[in-house]
Design a protein around this motif. Structure first.
Motif, PDB file in Angstrom:
ATOM      1  N   ARG A 177      74.334   6.580  19.492  1.00 42.44           N
ATOM      2  CA  ARG A 177      75.504   7.482  20.110  1.00 42.44           C
ATOM      3  C   ARG A 177      76.786   7.443  19.395  1.00 42.44           C
ATOM      4  O   ARG A 177      77.275   8.885  19.268  1.00 42.44           O
ATOM      5  CB  ARG A 177      75.850   6.765  21.580  1.00 42.44           C
ATOM      6  CG  ARG A 177      76.582   7.833  22.380  1.00 42.44           C
ATOM      7  CD  ARG A 177      76.679   7.042  23.909  1.00 42.44           C
ATOM      8  NE  ARG A 177      75.310   6.764  24.501  1.00 42.44           N
ATOM      9  CZ  ARG A 177      75.032   5.875  25.424  1.00 42.44           C
ATOM     10  NH1 ARG A 177      76.122   4.849  25.741  1.00 42.44           N
ATOM     11  NH2 ARG A 177      73.985   5.510  26.010  1.00 42.44           N
ATOM     12  N   ARG A 178      77.149   6.540  18.789  1.00 49.66           N
ATOM     13  CA  ARG A 178      78.381   6.218  17.969  1.00 49.66           C
ATOM     14  C   ARG A 178      78.163   7.459  16.809  1.00 49.66           C
ATOM     15  O   ARG A 178      79.228   8.018  16.257  1.00 49.66           O
ATOM     16  CB  ARG A 178      78.355   4.823  17.480  1.00 49.66           C
ATOM     17  CG  ARG A 178      79.163   4.127  18.340  1.00 49.66           C
ATOM     18  CD  ARG A 178      79.225   2.599  17.568  1.00 49.66           C
ATOM     19  NE  ARG A 178      79.530   1.764  18.570  1.00 49.66           N
ATOM     20  CZ  ARG A 178      80.765   1.415  19.153  1.00 49.66           C
ATOM     21  NH1 ARG A 178      81.766   2.278  18.652  1.00 49.66           N
ATOM     22  NH2 ARG A 178      80.881   0.466  20.101  1.00 49.66           N
ATOM     23  N   VAL A 182      84.979  -1.293   0.040  1.00 50.85           N
ATOM     24  CA  VAL A 182      85.558   0.293  -0.265  1.00 50.85           C
ATOM     25  C   VAL A 182      85.458   0.562  -1.359  1.00 50.85           C
ATOM     26  O   VAL A 182      85.191   1.667  -2.111  1.00 50.85           O
ATOM     27  CB  VAL A 182      86.626   0.620   0.824  1.00 50.85           C
ATOM     28  CG1 VAL A 182      86.896   2.120   0.568  1.00 50.85           C
ATOM     29  CG2 VAL A 182      86.130   0.099   2.189  1.00 50.85           C
ATOM     30  N   LEU A 234      79.985   0.265   6.196  1.00 49.53           N
ATOM     31  CA  LEU A 234      81.061  -0.817   5.873  1.00 49.53           C
ATOM     32  C   LEU A 234      82.155  -0.918   7.109  1.00 49.53           C
ATOM     33  O   LEU A 234      82.205  -1.670   7.673  1.00 49.53           O
ATOM     34  CB  LEU A 234      81.602  -0.863   4.547  1.00 49.53           C
ATOM     35  CG  LEU A 234      80.812  -1.255   3.191  1.00 49.53           C
ATOM     36  CD1 LEU A 234      81.544  -0.974   2.132  1.00 49.53           C
ATOM     37  CD2 LEU A 234      80.694  -2.539   3.242  1.00 49.53           C
ATOM     38  N   ARG A 235      82.588   0.422   7.429  1.00 49.34           N
ATOM     39  CA  ARG A 235      83.583   0.465   8.460  1.00 49.34           C
ATOM     40  C   ARG A 235      83.060   0.329   9.687  1.00 49.34           C
ATOM     41  O   ARG A 235      83.656  -0.342  10.585  1.00 49.34           O
ATOM     42  CB  ARG A 235      83.802   2.139   8.283  1.00 49.34           C
ATOM     43  CG  ARG A 235      84.186   2.667   9.704  1.00 49.34           C
ATOM     44  CD  ARG A 235      85.712   2.397  10.208  1.00 49.34           C
ATOM     45  NE  ARG A 235      86.061   2.871  11.458  1.00 49.34           N
ATOM     46  CZ  ARG A 235      85.404   2.422  12.611  1.00 49.34           C
ATOM     47  NH1 ARG A 235      84.727   1.232  12.638  1.00 49.34           N
ATOM     48  NH2 ARG A 235      85.720   2.892  13.689  1.00 49.34           N
ATOM     49  N   PHE A 236      81.703   0.490   9.940  1.00 46.31           N
ATOM     50  CA  PHE A 236      81.027   0.077  11.292  1.00 46.31           C
ATOM     51  C   PHE A 236      80.378  -1.437  11.391  1.00 46.31           C
ATOM     52  O   PHE A 236      80.258  -1.529  12.478  1.00 46.31           O
ATOM     53  CB  PHE A 236      80.000   1.111  11.698  1.00 46.31           C
ATOM     54  CG  PHE A 236      80.567   2.408  12.196  1.00 46.31           C
ATOM     55  CD1 PHE A 236      80.945   2.340  13.514  1.00 46.31           C
ATOM     56  CD2 PHE A 236      80.999   3.371  11.494  1.00 46.31           C
ATOM     57  CE1 PHE A 236      81.427   3.461  14.137  1.00 46.31           C
ATOM     58  CE2 PHE A 236      81.690   4.532  12.019  1.00 46.31           C
ATOM     59  CZ  PHE A 236      81.773   4.547  13.415  1.00 46.31           C
ATOM     60  N   MET A 295      79.224   7.807   0.746  1.00 43.88           N
ATOM     61  CA  MET A 295      79.703   8.090   2.128  1.00 43.88           C
ATOM     62  C   MET A 295      78.944   7.250   3.131  1.00 43.88           C
ATOM     63  O   MET A 295      79.677   6.804   3.795  1.00 43.88           O
ATOM     64  CB  MET A 295      79.577   9.726   2.546  1.00 43.88           C
ATOM     65  CG  MET A 295      80.114   9.845   3.803  1.00 43.88           C
ATOM     66  SD  MET A 295      81.673   9.539   4.063  1.00 43.88           S
ATOM     67  CE  MET A 295      82.572  10.971   3.305  1.00 43.88           C
ATOM     68  N   GLU A 299      78.777  10.901  17.706  1.00 42.25           N
ATOM     69  CA  GLU A 299      80.288  11.215  18.155  1.00 42.25           C
ATOM     70  C   GLU A 299      80.944  11.164  16.877  1.00 42.25           C
ATOM     71  O   GLU A 299      81.489  12.029  16.390  1.00 42.25           O
ATOM     72  CB  GLU A 299      80.584   9.982  19.048  1.00 42.25           C
ATOM     73  CG  GLU A 299      80.689  10.340  20.413  1.00 42.25           C
ATOM     74  CD  GLU A 299      81.481   9.335  21.246  1.00 42.25           C
ATOM     75  OE1 GLU A 299      82.451   8.987  21.064  1.00 42.25           O
ATOM     76  OE2 GLU A 299      80.808   9.008  22.190  1.00 42.25           O
ATOM     77  N   LEU A 300      80.635  10.367  15.698  1.00 45.64           N
ATOM     78  CA  LEU A 300      81.366  10.149  14.583  1.00 45.64           C
ATOM     79  C   LEU A 300      80.893  11.633  13.683  1.00 45.64           C
ATOM     80  O   LEU A 300      81.834  12.105  13.234  1.00 45.64           O
ATOM     81  CB  LEU A 300      80.666   8.960  13.723  1.00 45.64           C
ATOM     82  CG  LEU A 300      81.425   9.073  12.373  1.00 45.64           C
ATOM     83  CD1 LEU A 300      82.921   8.379  12.450  1.00 45.64           C
ATOM     84  CD2 LEU A 300      80.448   8.135  11.351  1.00 45.64           C
ATOM     85  N   ASP A 348      80.406  14.386  14.904  1.00 49.37           N
ATOM     86  CA  ASP A 348      81.243  15.592  15.643  1.00 49.37           C
ATOM     87  C   ASP A 348      82.710  15.479  15.000  1.00 49.37           C
ATOM     88  O   ASP A 348      83.312  16.285  14.716  1.00 49.37           O
ATOM     89  CB  ASP A 348      81.326  15.346  17.101  1.00 49.37           C
ATOM     90  CG  ASP A 348      80.249  16.114  17.711  1.00 49.37           C
ATOM     91  OD1 ASP A 348      79.571  17.128  17.131  1.00 49.37           O
ATOM     92  OD2 ASP A 348      80.177  15.961  19.087  1.00 49.37           O
ATOM     93  N   ALA A 349      83.339  14.296  15.132  1.00 48.22           N
ATOM     94  CA  ALA A 349      84.761  13.969  14.727  1.00 48.22           C
ATOM     95  C   ALA A 349      84.879  14.294  13.240  1.00 48.22           C
ATOM     96  O   ALA A 349      85.750  14.674  12.799  1.00 48.22           O
ATOM     97  CB  ALA A 349      85.002  12.276  14.899  1.00 48.22           C
ATOM     98  N   MET A 350      83.868  14.138  12.165  1.00 48.45           N
ATOM     99  CA  MET A 350      83.829  14.447  10.997  1.00 48.45           C
ATOM    100  C   MET A 350      83.898  15.798  10.875  1.00 48.45           C
ATOM    101  O   MET A 350      84.461  16.544   9.984  1.00 48.45           O
ATOM    102  CB  MET A 350      82.758  13.655  10.096  1.00 48.45           C
ATOM    103  CG  MET A 350      82.807  12.310  10.006  1.00 48.45           C
ATOM    104  SD  MET A 350      81.353  11.543   9.033  1.00 48.45           S
ATOM    105  CE  MET A 350      81.557  12.041   7.682  1.00 48.45           C
ATOM    106  N   THR A 391      80.251   3.801   2.763  1.00 49.45           N
ATOM    107  CA  THR A 391      81.895   3.710   3.413  1.00 49.45           C
ATOM    108  C   THR A 391      81.483   3.627   4.926  1.00 49.45           C
ATOM    109  O   THR A 391      82.298   2.586   5.543  1.00 49.45           O
ATOM    110  CB  THR A 391      82.375   4.805   3.019  1.00 49.45           C
ATOM    111  OG1 THR A 391      82.339   5.166   1.693  1.00 49.45           O
ATOM    112  CG2 THR A 391      84.046   4.502   3.239  1.00 49.45           C
ATOM    113  N   PRO A 437      82.138  -4.409  11.497  1.00 49.96           N
ATOM    114  CA  PRO A 437      82.726  -5.017  12.241  1.00 49.96           C
ATOM    115  C   PRO A 437      82.530  -4.524  13.820  1.00 49.96           C
ATOM    116  O   PRO A 437      82.555  -5.525  14.518  1.00 49.96           O
ATOM    117  CB  PRO A 437      84.346  -5.008  11.954  1.00 49.96           C
ATOM    118  CG  PRO A 437      84.306  -4.060  10.798  1.00 49.96           C
ATOM    119  CD  PRO A 437      83.209  -3.644  10.329  1.00 49.96           C
ATOM    120  N   THR A 438      82.645  -3.290  13.996  1.00 50.31           N
ATOM    121  CA  THR A 438      82.608  -2.696  15.395  1.00 50.31           C
ATOM    122  C   THR A 438      81.138  -2.963  15.861  1.00 50.31           C
ATOM    123  O   THR A 438      81.302  -3.357  17.203  1.00 50.31           O
ATOM    124  CB  THR A 438      82.645  -1.081  15.220  1.00 50.31           C
ATOM    125  OG1 THR A 438      83.674  -0.731  14.480  1.00 50.31           O
ATOM    126  CG2 THR A 438      82.621  -0.355  16.470  1.00 50.31           C
TER     127      THR A 438
END
Lengths: 267, 288
Positions: A215-216, A135, A166-168, A160, A219-220, A222-224, A163, A170-171
């Motif tokens: 799908r993620r 990051v 990188l965040r996703f 962005m 949703e991401l 929308d959340a942003m 970032t 591990p998920t």
């Protein structure tokens, strides 16, 4: 099994190297690589070696880790060395052994030179990622390349994206493990058969993974939006970086090393 | 009390392929949310409750009808940032709403977007983490936290904007019982202590019971709207919407069907025990 991937690994810590400003570390790495390629002879490597010794000593990451990282690159190193020997000139190294006549002094010298250069290159760049979180690296790149915005280069968007990627990681790795287990439970076989069969066996993993990633993403998004994201315009930053004495000291040492190497080149 | 969200005759359908009949997700929905209320919106899957929620902060745009938030028209693009700052939204899957790889950076995300100056940002991140009781995890990576903790971080990310209202779309659906308790405790505390309006979309009855007001939806329409006691009297109607009622109300309903005279809307276990004691003629439960 997927968690063993170590490329660009980061070792959290609070050492001198960890505390350097990531922008400075990027700059230092560039200077390091340039110096490395300017080195004219073996003596020059002593200077680079001294720099890397300082880096290792001030990073808190042991050399063992680097050598573990070198293993997968052994093939490239040996390959390079072989071709350098093959095409090298000079006197035969073993004049009395006829079937080794192709090994010549110049070739061996070149090969050694290249091996040292590659190893030093990998060491230097590895210590950048060992001591800088992905990051922070992305952040540093965004800040360094910000002037390119004038040329309509999407600096913020790329940063962005990185970032989020990188965040996703591990998920998505967790998710892949789950899907693999789910497919195994249904009798899928990933371990036997030839390479084509095994590649085909990956399809039932990749398709659910891809669908879930989309799908993620939705949703991401929308959340942003819910958190008022509207691009890089008018954004302030939570993380601020500032150069400290450490950064200037490190830059000083690197410039000194570089100057020494340039002197080697001239004389 | 002033109205924070006003929805009148809202219609909405999701786009479908040409030639197919449009699927009405919302049909003539009218609803008013007062400031400081704790409203639960109940309904089975596909009843339009999530679709309705996405109108509260302009993620979806009405086909017809009006949505007004704090007096601002949600269909006007100019108002969107102001509306989203005041009506925060938390989604079901905590993994899909955290953006940064460190907890405090994620909480700061909305503030960065709003252009909040650095000093103010640090203060608000600290406060938001404090409110959800996650301060000591501020330097952790979100993917190493439990589901309940991640969801609390998501709530903190919204709280940092200092919104007047939080909409939570089934925030506990993917959590284990412990995580559910943590999140519910956080939500009720925010409502009671900070006066933040809470709109909780859920299909758990025990969560709906904790609200001041319950709105039941079915087939894109508002079917019932009232206090939990009023709403859970309609046991038969709720069953017909494939919704459960709290077990206590269920028990009272069954007793009444046997012509035993008990009040119908008994929502807590204590009240239920008291009613049963009355019925059984003053037997107290410590006598076995």
């Amino acid at each position: 099994m997927l968690k063993d991937i170590t490329i660009g690994q980061y070792f959290p810590g609070k050492s001198f190297m960890h505390r350097l400003d990531p922008r400075m570390k990027l700059l230092l790495t560039v200077l390091y690589v340039v110096s490395l390629f300017l080195v004219p002879d073996f003596w020059g490597f002593l200077v680079i070696g001294a720099v890397i010794a300082l880096v290792v000593a001030s990073s808190g990451v042991s050399l063992k880790v680097v050598f573990r990282g070198l293993k997968p690159l052994m093939f490239i190193i040996i390959f390079t060395a072989f071709f350098n020997i093959l095409y090298g000139g000079g006197e035969p190294l073993f004049p009395n052994i006829s079937w080794l006549a192709w090994i010549k002094t110049e070739g061996v010298r070149n090969a050694l030179f290249m091996i040292i250069r590659i190893i030093l290159l990998i060491m230097g760049t590895s210590y950048l990622t060992y001591t800088t979180s992905p990051v922070m690296l992305t952040d540093a790149m965004e800040r360094i390349f910000r002037p390119l915005k004038v040329l309509h280069f999407p600096v913020h968007e790329l940063a962005m994206m990185m970032t989020i990627a990188l965040r996703f990681i591990p998920t998505l790795i967790d998710e892949t493990d789950k899907i693999i287990n789910a497919q195994k439970a249904r009798g899928a076989d990933f371990e036997t058969g030839n390479i084509i069969r095994r590649a085909k066996a990956l399809i039932p993993i990749l398709i659910p993974l891809l669908i879930s990633a989309f799908r993620r993403a939705e949703e991401l998004a929308d959340a942003m939006e819910c958190r008022c994201y509207q691009g890089g315009e008018g954004r302030t930053r939570y993380k601020v970086y500032s150069f400290s004495w450490r950064d200037w000291a490190a830059l000083g040492i690197m410039l000194l090393a570089m100057a020494t190497i340039i002197l080697f080149m001239i004389f | 009390m002033s109205k924070i969200i006003e929805v009148s005759q809202l219609n909405f359908s999701y786009p479908v392929d040409e030639g197919m009949a449009p699927a009405h997700a919302l049909h003539d929905v009218s609803l008013e949310i007062e400031e400081g209320e704790f409203v639960a919106i109940l309904g089975h899957n596909g009843c339009g409750k999530s679709t309705l929620a996405k109108h509260f902060n302009g993620i979806l745009k009405a086909d017809s009808g009006r949505v007004t938030v704090l007096g601002l028209d949600a269909s006007d693009e100019k108002n969107i940032t102001e509306i989203r700052r005041n009506v925060g939204m938390v989604f079901q899957n905590p993994d899909n709403q955290l953006i940064a790889t460190v907890v405090d950076e994620d909480v700061a995300f909305a503030l960065e977007n709003l252009g909040v100056p650095y000093d103010e940002m640090v203060k608000r991140v600290d406060e938001a983490l404090e409110m959800v009781d996650m301060t000591r995890y501020r330097h952790h990576a979100p993917h190493r936290l439990s589901g309940g903790q991640k969801q609390r971080i998501a709530i903190a990310g919204i709280l940092a904007m200092a919104p007047k209202c939080i909409v939570l779309d089934e925030p506990t659906a993917m959590l284990d019982p412990k995580g559910r308790r943590e999140v519910m405790k956080t939500i009720t505390r925010l409502n009671r202590e900070r006066g933040i309006t809470v709109i909780l979309i859920t299909h758990y009855m025990d969560e709906a019971v904790q609200a001041d007001r319950v709105v039941v939806m079915g087939e894109g329409e508002v079917i019932l709207d009232g206090t939990p006691k009023e709403v859970f009297q309609n046991v038969g109607l709720l069953h017909s919407l494939s919704l459960d009622v709290p077990q206590t109300a269920e028990l009272m309903f069954a007793l009444r069907q046997e012509d035993i005279k008990v009040p119908i809307a008994v929502l807590t276990e204590e009240d239920c025990i008291a009613e049963l004691e009355k019925l059984l003629g003053g037997v107290t439960h410590d006598q076995n």
